[in-house]
Design an enzyme around this catalytic site. Structure first.
Site, PDB file in Angstrom:
ATOM      1  N   LYS A   1     -16.918  27.918 -13.100  1.00  0.00           N
ATOM      2  CA  LYS A   1     -18.090  27.041 -13.260  1.00  0.00           C
ATOM      3  C   LYS A   1     -18.163  26.499 -14.688  1.00  0.00           C
ATOM      4  CE  LYS A   1     -18.542  28.002  -9.153  1.00  0.00           C
ATOM      5  NZ  LYS A   1     -17.278  28.721  -9.138  1.00  0.00           N
TER       6      LYS A   1
ATOM      7  N   HIS B   1     -42.552  16.285  -6.166  1.00  0.00           N
ATOM      8  CA  HIS B   1     -41.972  14.941  -6.197  1.00  0.00           C
ATOM      9  C   HIS B   1     -41.846  14.483  -7.643  1.00  0.00           C
ATOM     10  CE1 HIS B   1     -41.199  10.775  -5.058  1.00  0.00           C
ATOM     11  NE2 HIS B   1     -42.116  10.413  -5.946  1.00  0.00           N
TER      12      HIS B   1
END
Length: 459
Positions: A52, A438
């Site tokens: 990673k 959101h």
């Protein structure tokens, strides 16, 4: 010969072994953990974490390269260069911090750590070759947590230009031409990273698609991205060995026989459990093929002997090993702990990433599937990565969520929500009625549930 005694002896300090040791120490169990390499196992040293780190460095380099040419964001910069030796040193620093942290956590929990090579004498006795000489340890319970190693092909033995994932993560320079044998997640993760760093990459996969454990719908965005990065992919193809001068890989493809010029050949065709070389066979344990057979306590066929992690079979995932390690420690301490997990997340850190939890489409008769694309998600658009989707498999009668999957940039971070939903027995309404922030990628999970219910809002 020095001797010690303990209630629990663990062979292997990978994710399963060290978690078992930490949890056992927390529960007051007299525990010894034996490891011949650095603590952390494959995952921390030559697997999950260093790969990673390489992927992150490659992504940053690719981003900088992108900004060196005309782009929609209006950012301009000079063409970047990379010092791979420095990158690898940075990666090694992360690995050192984490492995040192594991040793510290074991000590904090009260578990003893022994550095050396273990040899099983019997189910209650292990001899360890240490720097200070031979140590014999008598235990009440023994845990086998020896992990796995890369599978070697007899006609492509490791050495010279042929490397495993371990050597790939230590490369000091970017190879000009890299051929990857095996289109699974390990080969594609490393191959994609090196392609972004400037290597010309070719992938040879024997199956008719990449990542054959997943369906075409999930893997298609990854295949499109590979090709966009200039990676050549040969499907239904088989490696045959090195050319006579060792400068190319011989392969049989749908287009006929090929010799693919290669500076390095990365073989990633799977992993095999480490079950030989330390006396395990002498215990006569029941096996499932090459793996140690276990029950829902991770107990083997011999009383007082347990096995966890990759030696027990698929899925060979660090987080599965960790969960098993905790179960064994708690079981030995007398707790009612058993393996009753509903699902284990699986993540491919390809580009884009793939995450799956639970069943895939078609695996449960009568189940229904719905999908919501990232192209309809504002956050994905602002990240310039709106390829991919979130998908749910559910029971149409009860609304029970049976599987959650996604392919897209950064979707690995959705794996926790996916796993929690299935583990808690969530229904479509449970997810649809949960307020999601959101603008975030996680909104697509709620939107997918709404779509399944016939209540889609943004598509």
């Amino acid at each position: 010969m020095k001797t010690e005694t303990c209630k629990l002896l663990i062979i292997g300090a990978g994710p399963g072994g060290y978690v078992c040791g930490i949890r056992a120490g927390q529960l007051g169990i007299d525990t010894v953990v034996v490891e011949r390499e650095n603590p952390g196992g494959t995952c921390l040293n030559v697997g999950c974490i260093p790969s990673k780190a390489l992927i992150h460095a490659a992504d940053e380099f690719a981003r900088a390269t992108h900004f060196a040419s005309d782009n929609d964001l209006g950012i301009a910069t000079a063409a970047p260069t990379i010092d791979m030796a420095k990158t690898v040193a940075w990666k090694d620093g992360i690995v050192k911090r984490l492995t040192g942290g594991v040793a510290g956590l074991l000590k904090k929990a009260g578990a003893r750590y022994v550095s050396g090579t273990a040899q099983i004498v019997d189910g209650k006795t292990v001899e360890v070759a240490t720097a200070d000489g031979l140590l014999r340890i008598h235990c009440e319970n023994l845990v086998i947590a020896t992990g796995s190693r890369p599978l070697e092909l007899p006609f492509l033995p490791f050495g010279g230009p042929v490397i495993s994932s371990t050597e790939a993560l230590e490369l000091q320079t970017v190879p000009q031409k890299l051929t990857v044998v095996g289109g699974g997640y390990i080969g594609l993760e490393i191959g994609t990273a090196l392609a972004k760093l400037g290597a010309t990459v070719t992938v040879i996969e024997a199956a008719d698609r990449i990542l054959p454990q997943y369906d075409v719908e999930l893997t298609k965005p990854v295949l499109n991205r590979l090709r966009a990065l200039g990676i050549t992919v040969h499907l239904s193809a088989k490696a045959r060995g090195l050319s006579e001068d060792g400068s190319a890989l011989r392969a049989e493809t749908q287009d006929g026989a090929l010799e693919i010029p290669s500076d390095k050949i990365l073989v990633t065709v799977g992993r095999k459990p480490v079950t030989e070389g330390f006396g395990l066979a002498d215990l006569g344990l029941t096996m499932h093929g090459p793996f140690v057979a276990i029950n829902d306590h991770c107990a083997t066929s011999m009383r007082g002997v347990y096995a966890i992690g990759d030696v027990t079979g698929d899925p060979m995932l660090a987080h599965r090993a960790m969960a098993q390690g905790a179960i064994v420690a708690e079981h030995i301490a007398g707790h009612p702990s058993v393996w009753d997990k509903r699902a284990v997340p699986a993540v491919c850190f390809t580009d884009p990433e793939i995450v799956t939890v639970g069943v895939l489409p078609g695996e449960v008769e009568g189940s229904k599937t719905a999908m919501f694309p990232f192209a309809a998600n504002g956050r994905a658009m602002t990240m310039e990565r709106d390829d991919g989707f979130v998908r749910v498999v559910h029971d149409p009668d009860t609304e029970l969520v049976l599987g959650l999957h996604a392919v897209g940039a950064g979707v690995s971070e959705l794996s926790g929500e996916f796993a929690l939903a299935i583990e808690m027995g969530a229904t479509l309404t449970d997810i649809a009625a949960t307020v999601h922030a959101h603008p975030t990628l996680s909104e697509t999970v709620q939107e997918t549930a709404l779509k399944s219910l016939g209540q889609a809002l943004h598509i």
